[in-house]
Design a protein around this motif. Structure first.
Motif, PDB file in Angstrom:
ATOM      1  N   VAL A 206       0.812  -1.221   0.000  1.00 42.02           N
ATOM      2  CA  VAL A 206       0.000   0.000   0.000  1.00 42.02           C
ATOM      3  C   VAL A 206       0.840   1.262   0.000  1.00 42.02           C
ATOM      4  CG1 VAL A 206      -1.767   1.322   1.233  1.00 42.02           C
ATOM      5  CG2 VAL A 206      -1.895  -1.191   1.166  1.00 42.02           C
ATOM      6  N   HIS A 207       1.817   1.353   0.900  1.00 39.14           N
ATOM      7  CA  HIS A 207       2.520   2.614   1.161  1.00 39.14           C
ATOM      8  C   HIS A 207       3.999   2.581   0.798  1.00 39.14           C
ATOM      9  CE1 HIS A 207      -0.819   2.569   4.165  1.00 39.14           C
ATOM     10  NE2 HIS A 207      -0.902   3.844   3.855  1.00 39.14           N
ATOM     11  N   SER A 208       4.526   3.751   0.468  1.00 47.18           N
ATOM     12  CA  SER A 208       5.945   4.019   0.613  1.00 47.18           C
ATOM     13  C   SER A 208       6.127   4.494   2.055  1.00 47.18           C
ATOM     14  CB  SER A 208       6.408   5.113  -0.349  1.00 47.18           C
ATOM     15  OG  SER A 208       6.428   4.647  -1.677  1.00 47.18           O
ATOM     16  N   VAL A 209       7.097   3.908   2.746  1.00 42.08           N
ATOM     17  CA  VAL A 209       7.262   4.165   4.179  1.00 42.08           C
ATOM     18  C   VAL A 209       8.643   4.777   4.410  1.00 42.08           C
ATOM     19  CG1 VAL A 209       7.175   3.184   6.493  1.00 42.08           C
ATOM     20  CG2 VAL A 209       5.776   2.181   4.664  1.00 42.08           C
TER      21      VAL A 209
ATOM     22  N   PRO B  88       0.500   6.567   0.689  1.00 40.17           N
ATOM     23  CA  PRO B  88      -0.074   5.497  -0.120  1.00 40.17           C
ATOM     24  C   PRO B  88       0.119   5.709  -1.611  1.00 40.17           C
ATOM     25  CG  PRO B  88      -1.799   6.991   0.560  1.00 40.17           C
ATOM     26  CD  PRO B  88      -0.538   7.460   1.250  1.00 40.17           C
ATOM     27  N   ARG B  89       0.042   4.631  -2.352  1.00 38.78           N
ATOM     28  CA  ARG B  89      -0.009   4.706  -3.806  1.00 38.78           C
ATOM     29  C   ARG B  89      -1.293   5.429  -4.204  1.00 38.78           C
ATOM     30  NH1 ARG B  89       0.914  -1.654  -4.767  1.00 38.78           N
ATOM     31  NH2 ARG B  89       1.001  -1.182  -7.009  1.00 38.78           N
ATOM     32  N   ASP B  90      -1.221   6.196  -5.270  1.00 45.85           N
ATOM     33  CA  ASP B  90      -2.312   7.098  -5.653  1.00 45.85           C
ATOM     34  C   ASP B  90      -3.409   6.348  -6.416  1.00 45.85           C
ATOM     35  OD1 ASP B  90      -3.894   9.251  -6.122  1.00 45.85           O
ATOM     36  OD2 ASP B  90      -2.468  10.350  -7.364  1.00 45.85           O
ATOM     37  N   HIS B  91      -4.179   5.589  -5.653  1.00 45.31           N
ATOM     38  CA  HIS B  91      -5.326   4.860  -6.200  1.00 45.31           C
ATOM     39  C   HIS B  91      -6.354   4.751  -5.081  1.00 45.31           C
ATOM     40  CE1 HIS B  91      -7.811   1.459  -7.531  1.00 45.31           C
ATOM     41  NE2 HIS B  91      -7.421   1.765  -8.758  1.00 45.31           N
ATOM     42  N   PRO B  92      -7.655   4.861  -5.392  1.00 43.82           N
ATOM     43  CA  PRO B  92      -8.677   4.831  -4.328  1.00 43.82           C
ATOM     44  C   PRO B  92      -8.558   3.635  -3.388  1.00 43.82           C
ATOM     45  CG  PRO B  92      -9.672   5.498  -6.399  1.00 43.82           C
ATOM     46  CD  PRO B  92      -8.256   5.124  -6.723  1.00 43.82           C
ATOM     47  N   GLU B  93      -8.193   2.455  -3.909  1.00 45.60           N
ATOM     48  CA  GLU B  93      -8.088   1.267  -3.057  1.00 45.60           C
ATOM     49  C   GLU B  93      -7.039   1.452  -1.975  1.00 45.60           C
ATOM     50  OE1 GLU B  93      -6.976  -3.483  -3.463  1.00 45.60           O
ATOM     51  OE2 GLU B  93      -7.808  -2.404  -5.190  1.00 45.60           O
ATOM     52  N   TRP B  94      -5.887   2.019  -2.337  1.00 44.91           N
ATOM     53  CA  TRP B  94      -4.806   2.196  -1.362  1.00 44.91           C
ATOM     54  C   TRP B  94      -5.075   3.392  -0.455  1.00 44.91           C
ATOM     55  CZ3 TRP B  94      -3.648  -2.329  -2.150  1.00 44.91           C
ATOM     56  CH2 TRP B  94      -3.301  -2.873  -3.380  1.00 44.91           C
TER      57      TRP B  94
ATOM     58  N   ARG C  64      -3.544  17.236   1.077  1.00 45.35           N
ATOM     59  CA  ARG C  64      -3.035  16.990  -0.282  1.00 45.35           C
ATOM     60  C   ARG C  64      -2.255  18.199  -0.822  1.00 45.35           C
ATOM     61  NH1 ARG C  64      -6.357  12.352  -2.678  1.00 45.35           N
ATOM     62  NH2 ARG C  64      -7.854  11.849  -1.043  1.00 45.35           N
ATOM     63  N   GLU C  65      -1.694  18.980   0.091  1.00 45.54           N
ATOM     64  CA  GLU C  65      -0.902  20.141  -0.326  1.00 45.54           C
ATOM     65  C   GLU C  65       0.502  19.739  -0.774  1.00 45.54           C
ATOM     66  OE1 GLU C  65      -2.982  23.325   2.801  1.00 45.54           O
ATOM     67  OE2 GLU C  65      -0.974  22.514   3.187  1.00 45.54           O
ATOM     68  N   ASP C  66       1.095  18.780  -0.086  1.00 39.05           N
ATOM     69  CA  ASP C  66       2.465  18.370  -0.398  1.00 39.05           C
ATOM     70  C   ASP C  66       2.508  17.104  -1.246  1.00 39.05           C
ATOM     71  OD1 ASP C  66       3.916  20.352   1.413  1.00 39.05           O
ATOM     72  OD2 ASP C  66       2.538  19.383   2.810  1.00 39.05           O
ATOM     73  N   PHE C  67       1.504  16.262  -1.084  1.00 39.20           N
ATOM     74  CA  PHE C  67       1.391  15.022  -1.840  1.00 39.20           C
ATOM     75  C   PHE C  67      -0.037  14.907  -2.358  1.00 39.20           C
ATOM     76  CE2 PHE C  67       4.563  14.364   1.518  1.00 39.20           C
ATOM     77  CZ  PHE C  67       5.673  14.003   0.756  1.00 39.20           C
ATOM     78  N   PRO C  68      -0.261  14.179  -3.448  1.00 41.80           N
ATOM     79  CA  PRO C  68      -1.617  14.081  -4.009  1.00 41.80           C
ATOM     80  C   PRO C  68      -2.527  13.114  -3.256  1.00 41.80           C
ATOM     81  CG  PRO C  68      -0.090  12.804  -5.327  1.00 41.80           C
ATOM     82  CD  PRO C  68       0.748  13.519  -4.303  1.00 41.80           C
ATOM     83  N   VAL C  69      -2.047  12.600  -2.116  1.00 38.56           N
ATOM     84  CA  VAL C  69      -2.786  11.618  -1.327  1.00 38.56           C
ATOM     85  C   VAL C  69      -2.710  11.997   0.152  1.00 38.56           C
ATOM     86  CG1 VAL C  69      -2.478   9.676  -2.922  1.00 38.56           C
ATOM     87  CG2 VAL C  69      -0.687  10.210  -1.245  1.00 38.56           C
TER      88      VAL C  69
END
Length: 298
Positions: free
Chosen positions: A38-41, A52-58, A89-94
């Protein structure tokens, strides 16, 4: 885009600086190697940042964890505290989670040096008995999982995915794990308990991590991915602390087999691992259930 094909996010230096400044994080960003999907940690000082990866599921898993962790911590169950949840979502799109750094490491179930798996049963009993209320105004918790053991068994047979010995084992165990005739009392579940979400320290402590699948559901389903090497001791420890019904162990095996066959039928990334799990489960299943079932032979 398919959720599986969405890339893991990479953090640019300018993003790291801005995010650290906003949340008072001190230290360099170091990517943590993880088998999670799910995530980059990243470790930043004494904090962990999960993107998280940029997909609704994650993203949904991230929202679930943001709701679950505060309730689990408030109940006194050992797990890293949520420092901040940034949904701007200011710094990342998720949306992004910031958690306290957890100490310890996973243990391979095949390792000859066994952890104190009695403690795992105690931890799960804590989760199920102490977490009574989880504020969730936006409905971010996962729903209870559906079980399709019989359908998956028939699919595996029709697709010729089982050896004769594997089929014989499943035929012998099916009468002992019939679907429950009535609904079970629901408890709060971590819902993804496996060796990679368990951190053990050299001093013997245990921390549960990664609450992205948390939900209310049947307590037996909590044992779906418990390594078979640990299954008897973990469940026995749990049963000493929690009153279970007569069909509890049968539902545990049914949940394990449902998950195993799901991976095999779908050809998932865990299909080969699940085939091994099926063989190992056949070795302990008879004693675990107290029932005459066959074992898979090579």
């Amino acid at each position: 885009m398919n959720a599986e094909t969405v890339p893991f996010p990479e953090v640019r230096p300018d993003q790291a600086r801005a995010f650290s400044h906003k949340h008072g994080l001190v230290g360099e960003w170091h990517r943590i190697a993880s088998r999670g999907i799910v995530h980059s940690v990243y470790r930043v000082g004494d904090a962990v940042v999960k993107i998280p990866r940029d997909h609704p599921e994650w993203v949904c898993d991230t929202l679930t964890e943001a709701v679950a962790v505060p309730a689990v911590v408030a109940a006194g169950v050992p797990t890293p505290k949520l420092i901040a949840f940034d949904a701007s979502r200011e710094d990342f799109p998720v949306p992004v989670l910031i958690l306290e750094l957890a100490h310890g490491s996973p243990v391979d179930p095949s390792d000859p040096v066994r952890p104190d798996v009695d403690l795992l049963g105690q931890r799960l009993a804590q989760v199920h008995t102490l977490v009574r209320h989880v504020p969730d105004p936006n409905g971010w918790l996962d729903g209870p999982g559906d079980e399709h053991f019989e359908d998956r068994f028939e699919q595996a047979v029709s697709l010729l995915l089982l050896t004769p010995s594997e089929r014989a084992f499943l035929d012998s165990v099916r009468p002992h794990i019939a679907a429950p005739s009535q609904a079970c009392s629901e408890v709060f579940l971590h819902n993804d308990v496996h060796e990679n979400n368990l951190l053990w320290t050299a001093h013997g402590s245990l921390t549960l991590i990664d609450w992205g699948d948390a939900a209310w559901g049947d307590p037996a389903s909590e044992f779906t991915r418990i390594p078979t090497e640990w299954l008897e001791e973990t469940v026995a420890s749990y049963e000493r602390l929690v009153s279970t019904d007569v069909a509890f162990r049968r539902r545990v095996v049914r949940c394990q087999l449902d998950n195993i066959l799901s991976n095999i039928v779908r050809g998932s990334r865990w299909a080969a691992e699940s085939q091994v799990r099926l063989h190992r489960l056949s070795e302990v299943c008879g004693d675990f259930l107290g029932a005459p079932v066959s074992r898979i032979t090579a």
